[in-house]
Design an enzyme around this catalytic site. Structure first.
Site, short mmCIF file in Angstrom:
data_model
loop_
_atom_site.label_atom_id
_atom_site.label_comp_id
_atom_site.label_asym_id
_atom_site.label_seq_id
_atom_site.Cartn_x
_atom_site.Cartn_y
_atom_site.Cartn_z
CD GLU A 159 24.61 7.53 38.93
OE1 GLU A 159 23.62 7.93 39.60
OE2 GLU A 159 24.84 6.33 38.69
CG ASN A 215 20.28 11.39 40.78
OD1 ASN A 215 20.54 10.89 39.67
ND2 ASN A 215 20.58 10.77 41.92
#
Ligand SMILES: [Zn+2]
Length: 207
Positions: A92, A94
């Site tokens: 994850e 981002n």
């Protein structure tokens, strides 16, 4: 004779949601585990879908993970926590600040294999930092495709829906705790609301 010190490298697994990024990350980690390599896994504090200490996929497979503060200098905690593991995985990505880029570089320079997984586009279809920078400095990049929920073509975009309606272009990039859902869509089927932002979005998306 000098001992040969090998540097590490960075691998990025990217693509839209539902493209199998975490599944691919876990596949690589399992190969490392079979080879008896030491592995450390990190994920952002923002993502608690599968509990505080695991990463998982939609198919239910899990791996122990250390939750790290994703904002500002928070990603540096990964360096503090690092204990010489030969493989460092970050899921994850981002949701992390751009500090993750220098953290990944530092780990790779120090000899670790760094595997980063995360979506590379916002719900608007724009580059989603820090993935673009990570993809630029990485040795290996895999961009996975999902299948468009509308037409069945390969999908690279994240369609955000708020109460079933396409998100508004002015909605914030990261929503926490909002009534939202996502679909993978192709370029043609990806849509954004424009014009006045609906009241329901303002309630759901306090920024
Ligand atoms: Zn489509």
């Amino acid at each position: 004779m000098h001992a040969i010190t090998r540097s590490g490298w960075i691998e990025v697994i990217s693509g839209s949601m539902f493209s199998g990024k975490t599944e691919e990350l876990l596949r690589r980690l399992r190969r490392s585990e079979i080879a008896d390599q030491s592995v450390a896994v990190y994920k952002p504090a923002i993502d608690d879908r599968y509990g505080e200490t695991t990463i998982g996929t939609h198919t239910g497979r899990e791996w122990d993970a250390v939750v790290v503060d994703n904002e500002g200098d928070g990603p540096r905690d990964i360096l503090d926590h690092h204990d010489g593991e030969s493989v460092v995985a970050i899921d994850e990505a981002n949701f992390f600040s751009n500090t993750l880029v220098e953290v990944a570089q530092s780990l790779a320079n120090g000899g670790s294999r760094v595997i980063v997984s995360g979506t590379d586009q916002t719900f608007r279809g724009e580059p989603f930092e820090p993935l673009p920078q990570l993809m630029a400095v990485a040795e290996y990049v895999d961009k996975l495709q999902a299948i468009c929920s509308q037409c069945g073509e390969p999908a690279a975009r994240n369609q955000r829906l708020i109460e079933g309606e396409p998100a508004h272009v002015d909605d914030p990039t990261i929503l926490v705790g909002a009534e939202e859902s996502y679909e993978a869509r192709c370029r043609d089927c990806h849509t954004l609301l424009t014009g006045e932002r609906p009241e329901s979005h303002r309630n759901a998306a306090q920024d």
